[in-house]
Design a protein around this motif. Structure first.
Motif, short mmCIF file in Angstrom:
data_model
loop_
_atom_site.label_atom_id
_atom_site.label_comp_id
_atom_site.label_asym_id
_atom_site.label_seq_id
_atom_site.Cartn_x
_atom_site.Cartn_y
_atom_site.Cartn_z
N ALA A 451 0.76 -1.13 0.02
CA ALA A 451 0.13 -0.10 -0.16
C ALA A 451 0.77 1.40 -0.04
O ALA A 451 0.22 2.35 -0.10
N SER A 452 2.26 1.14 -0.06
CA SER A 452 3.12 2.23 0.00
C SER A 452 4.09 2.35 -0.94
O SER A 452 4.85 1.20 -1.07
N ILE A 453 4.38 3.34 -1.73
CA ILE A 453 5.39 3.49 -2.76
C ILE A 453 6.41 4.56 -2.14
O ILE A 453 5.91 5.52 -1.91
N ASN A 506 -0.09 4.32 -2.14
CA ASN A 506 0.36 3.85 -3.52
C ASN A 506 -0.37 4.70 -4.63
O ASN A 506 -1.63 4.41 -4.90
N HIS A 508 -0.18 4.50 -7.53
CA HIS A 508 -0.39 3.73 -8.94
C HIS A 508 -1.84 3.06 -8.50
O HIS A 508 -2.43 2.85 -9.58
N GLN A 509 -2.34 2.54 -7.34
CA GLN A 509 -3.35 2.10 -7.24
C GLN A 509 -4.54 2.81 -6.43
O GLN A 509 -5.47 2.50 -6.14
N ILE A 511 -4.23 3.91 -3.23
CA ILE A 511 -4.33 3.53 -1.95
C ILE A 511 -3.67 4.58 -1.13
O ILE A 511 -2.67 5.03 -1.16
N ASP B 124 -8.27 -3.43 -2.62
CA ASP B 124 -6.82 -2.92 -3.10
C ASP B 124 -5.99 -3.95 -3.02
O ASP B 124 -5.16 -3.81 -4.04
N ILE B 125 -6.07 -5.18 -2.25
CA ILE B 125 -5.06 -5.99 -2.18
C ILE B 125 -5.28 -7.40 -3.03
O ILE B 125 -4.84 -7.99 -3.92
N PRO B 158 4.12 -2.68 -4.27
CA PRO B 158 3.17 -1.87 -4.56
C PRO B 158 2.82 -1.80 -6.20
O PRO B 158 1.73 -1.47 -6.70
N PHE B 159 3.78 -2.51 -7.03
CA PHE B 159 3.51 -2.63 -8.30
C PHE B 159 3.16 -3.89 -9.07
O PHE B 159 2.88 -4.04 -10.26
#
Lengths: 624, 305
Positions: A451-453, A506, A508-509, A511, B124-125, B158-159
């Motif tokens: 959940a973290s970039i 994140n 990208h997502q 989050i 999300d996951i 994350p990606f």
């Protein structure tokens, strides 16, 4: 400041009569607003015609929440009105009295009103799920609380995406004593953002398609523009772009929601509608500026007129003269200006990502207007926003202000969760240090999961940095380091406990959270009643986040001494910033603590704070 | 909301198991749940902790509550009829047709309707993915083929997501219908330099091992005009005579599409594809008298909802 003795309560009353909310010639009452006669479009009223109510009057006030069609920027949109208007009425209170507000929910869904920045018992704070259950459709909730502060604040819904639909307004608390701010006339300035889309749809777009609203991305077509703006050669521009692509980041990701869907509003009016703020030349004009946006940071200036900032987040500060300031979502600033002549001046509020602007006119008569400044080039994030400091390799970077003096700073190693180690020698005998705090912490491995970039190599103080896209125009820009409390607030003492809190996301997502966790995955953060607590916030993301604590002040470490650190209800934490606040945990109960970007909050960048008797053990047995 | 309560219940059960002795002292039970203040970042730095200050003035409290009652309230979970303050565990669903196009070849073969689409549903996951691609003759005999991957997907970094599930592949002609089930293990995500990658490993019901690899990149010419190069390659770990595949790399598609994003969710495009069999597979196809390479022109629309 001039001699303040001339401001008796009487003159303060007469000043109030000058209040002109929008430039419409009358302060229309709710009933008048419902009359269609003056509206352009048959039965549809225009947004931006709001009145004023005194909530500390004996009989209290009534607020009516309704779904209503309004003309917003010339187009019909269905918003949530408060007493028939967007924004809602200016609510006035007087310090030392009791506020009494009956909120009648005529919406088909549950609603709420949160009094942003106001200290009150937790059950009056208006956060469904924490303070109370919300106001069910068709029901009335009565807010009643003693008013223990003064200044410029605002109020808004804390339910779902209602705030995006216009459910907000300004709240002004007049001081019980003489106002240290000297002014002749005052104006409400509520900045906000409006979309004709369903906000649930906006949220879904953000969740499903990255960069949905960003139409200012790097493209082949704007390589030339970037070369001209930065003076870089083609190879450098391409190299720089490749390095961002290599990191899977977009340096133009300044705002999640942009002018692609937003109409930017000042007092409910679009830039074309040009709200007018009347003042005579020579008068001291107090602008009470609130950023009631869901997502939009504004850069506010009045070309040709310096502004003296006298209040931040409702708290008097030592006056600072400046030419421009960035107002994060949910912040308020009060500025004093004086028209030098009988000309019109443009109050210009450009969005941080330069995708649009709100605008009004300061003039002595209705019908005047001044030139609208050319929009500036949209900023791009730079290596400083990633906490990357490279000796020598700084050429071509934009916005280097924040990086001065980085060398020789005391760094400390800081893994994601082992960051509490403070240099022992720095502690004062009776608590944590309050001056010359560590300037920079190195980033360990993220440890915050998917959940973290985290791109930042280090987090550092950016109190002198005006923000991306500001500071290079040749005029003054306000920074946090310039905010100093006018008087020493009570209960100032060095904190005795501290923790680090990472702002994570994140991108990208889409989050968002703290320490890699959303609200639903987290437990309460506990403060001990009476303690002085320090939170060191570290922004691991590449976006700015306005962090808001309910119920208690955050004393912002702004680089100076403890006595003059300003009190804030909302602090803006810039990319890669290490920002410290001290809190006196003097409000027992449960409170919200969150990012005030609406879509980040709804995505989970939110915590419940519990102010408890003791951090030891569980709950307290009242009989023991 | 449902998921949240389930998670809460699970967490409560776990907490109850882990801290059974302490539970007895605590009516709500929730007070003993692992708390953010138990995490290192929120932990007390006890050395410097000096306790509350006695000089603090008790602020106004909720009407009818004593200070102790407020503390008890603060320690416990909110009443059950309270909603969540933020609905941050919402589930979303999304469908995107990356390719939905008419394909014509450089010979006289009939045109194809081709598609490649993803549908996902979840948080999300953890998500459910359905990836489908295939083509069918547009005009003429009813012939076609499709591959459908039904996957559980989990965001692990994350990606990057790891995905696992089954594939149902089929081929049909007016006279024949063949199909095949496979296990799938996939890795999907965004590589450095913004490359969208998707690699899938398949073990068929006949225990044949194959690998498919796809990569694409969006080159933005303007804010709405996007050139997308794309490569797809397939590999087989062994000869698979019934599928006319030889071991090694079997075939490759190289595509170039130019789309115009009228909306982010609606972009008409034109494109070109070079398609070729490779290695042993190429030999097998050549021996069977099939074309081993081909150019195609495509026109279609990329859309999402």
């Amino acid at each position: 400041m001039k001699d303040q003795s001339r401001f008796s309560e009487l003159s303060s009353m007469s000043r109030r009569r000058f209040l002109v909310t929008t430039g419409s010639s009358t302060l229309a009452s709710y009933l008048m607003l419902n009359r269609p006669a003056w509206a352009l479009n048959a039965d549809v009223a225009r947004s931006g015609n709001f009145g004023e109510l005194d909530a500390t009057a004996e009989e209290g006030i009534d607020l009516y929440l309704e779904n209503q069609d309004l003309l917003i920027g010339g187009r019909v949109g269905r918003g949530i009105t408060i007493n028939g208007s967007i924004p809602g009425p200016v609510i006035r209170m007087t310090e030392g009295k009791d506020a009494l507000i009956r909120v009648h929910n005529r919406l088909p869904e549950s609603s709420s009103i949160h009094w942003h920045g106001i200290l009150l018992p937790f059950d009056m704070d208006g956060v469904p799920g924490i303070s109370f259950a919300g106001i069910p459709a068709g029901e009335t909730f009565t807010y009643r609380f003693p008013v223990r502060q003064n200044g410029t604040y605002w109020y808004h819904s804390h339910s779902g995406f209602q705030e995006q639909l216009g459910h907000y307004g300004q709240l002004i608390v007049d001081p019980a004593q003489t106002d240290p701010v000297d002014y002749d006339v005052e104006h409400t300035v509520v900045l906000s953002d409006w979309t004709f889309e369903d906000p649930h749809n906006v949220f879904r777009n953000l969740k499903t398609i990255e960069g949905y609203y960003n139409f200012q991305r790097p493209t082949l077509a704007n390589i030339d523009d970037q070369m001209q703006a930065t003076g870089m050669a083609l190879g450098e521009v391409i190299g720089k772009r490749l390095s961002w692509q290599g990191m899977r980041m977009d340096p133009t990701d300044i705002a999640d929601v942009t002018g692609a869907t937003y109409t930017f509003l000042m007092n409910g009016k679009s830039a074309d509608e040009n709200p007018v703020f009347l003042a005579e030349p020579g008068q001291k004009v107090r602008l009470r500026i609130v950023n009631a946006s869901s997502q939009t940071y504004y850069d506010v200036r009045i070309p040709g007129l310096p502004m003296t900032v006298v209040q931040a987040d409702g708290q008097d500060i030592k006056p600072v003269e400046t030419d421009e300031f960035r107002i994060a979502v949910a912040e308020t600033y009060d500025v004093i200006i004086t028209l030098p002549d009988d000309q019109a001046y443009t109050l210009f509020a450009e969005t941080m990502d330069r995708s649009g602007y709100a605008r009004g006119t300061l003039a002595s008569r209705v019908g005047m207007s001044a030139a609208i400044p050319e929009p500036r080039r949209r900023p791009m994030l730079n290596m400083a926003d990633m906490g990357m400091m490279m000796k020598g390799g700084m050429e071509g970077m934009e916005g280097m202000e924040g990086m001065e003096g980085m060398e020789g700073m005391e760094g400390m190693n800081h893994g994601a969760h082992d960051s509490m180690v403070m240099p022992m020698g720095r502690h004062a005998a009776n608590g944590l240090p309050t001056e010359n705090l560590v300037e920079r912490v190195k980033h360990g491995p993220s440890g915050h999961g998917p959940a973290s970039i985290t791109m930042a190599q280090s987090a550092y103080r950016r109190l002198d940095y005006p923000g991306a896209g500001l500071g290079d125009d040749g005029w003054r820009v306000l920074t946090y380091s310039q905010l100093r409390a006018l008087e020493r607030p009570p209960l100032r003492r060095p904190p005795t406990r501290e923790f680090y809190l990472h702002l994570t996301g994140n991108m990208h997502q889409f989050i968002w959270g703290f320490d890699g966790k959303k609200w639903s995955e987290s437990d309460m953060i506990r403060f001990e009643y009476g303690e002085r607590l320090r939170i060191n916030m570290i922004n691991d993301t590449m976006m700015s986040h306005p962090i808001h604590l309910h119920g208690m002040w955050m004393d912002l470490y702004a680089g100076g001494d403890l006595d003059t650190n300003p009190r804030k209800h909302t602090v803006n934490v810039q990319p890669a910033e290490l920002l410290t606040v001290d809190i006196t945990a003097d409000a027992p109960g449960q409170w919200a603590f969150h990012c005030h970007l609406l879509y980040h909050m709804e995505a989970g960048m939110f915590r419940t704070v519990a102010v408890v008797r003791s951090l030891e053990g569980g709950s307290i047995n009242a009989d023991a | 909301m449902l998921m949240h309560s389930t998670r809460l219940l699970t967490a409560m059960a776990v907490a109850a198991l882990l801290s059974a002795p302490a539970m007895g002292q605590n009516k709500s039970g929730m007070g003993n749940m692992p708390n953010t203040s138990d995490l290192p970042v929120h932990q007390e730095s006890a050395k410097y902790h000096q306790g509350s200050t006695p000089d603090l003035e008790v602020p106004p409290l909720p009407e009818g509550m004593t200070l102790d009652e407020v503390f008890n309230y603060a320690e416990s979970d909110p009443p059950s009829h309270f909603p969540d303050p933020v609905p941050d565990d919402q589930l979303f669903g999304f469908v995107r047709f990356d390719q939905f196009e008419y394909r014509v070849t450089d010979d006289d073969a009939p045109g194809n309707l081709g598609w490649e689409a993803d549908a996902w549903f979840g948080g999300d996951i953890n998500l459910f993915w359905w990836k489908t691609e295939g083509e069918a003759i547009f005009d003429g005999a009813n012939e076609g083929e499709s591959e459908n991957d039904f996957l559980y997907s989990r965001l692990i970094t994350p990606f990057w997501s790891v995905q696992t599930g089954v594939q149902y592949a089929n081929e049909w002609t007016p006279d024949d219908y063949e199909d095949r089930w496979s296990y799938v293990l996939a890795l999907q995500g965004l590589a450095p330099y913004q490359l969208e990658l998707d690699s899938s490993l398949y073990v068929s019901e006949d225990e044949d091992l194959t690998l498919e690899f796809e990569g694409e990149y969006d080159l933005r010419i303007t804010q709405r005009l996007v050139l997308q190069p794309r490569a797809a390659m397939s590999f087989a770990a062994q000869d698979i005579p019934e599928r006319n595949l030889g071991s090694g790399m079997t075939n490759a598609d190289l595509d170039l599409r130019l789309r115009y994003e009228i909306k982010r969710e609606f972009a008409p495009y034109i494109g070109v594809r070079y398609q070729s069999f490779v290695g042993e597979t190429e030999d097998i196809m050549a021996a069977a008298g099939e074309k081993t390479e081909q150019w195609l022109l495509m026109t279609g629309v990329r859309f999402a909802f």
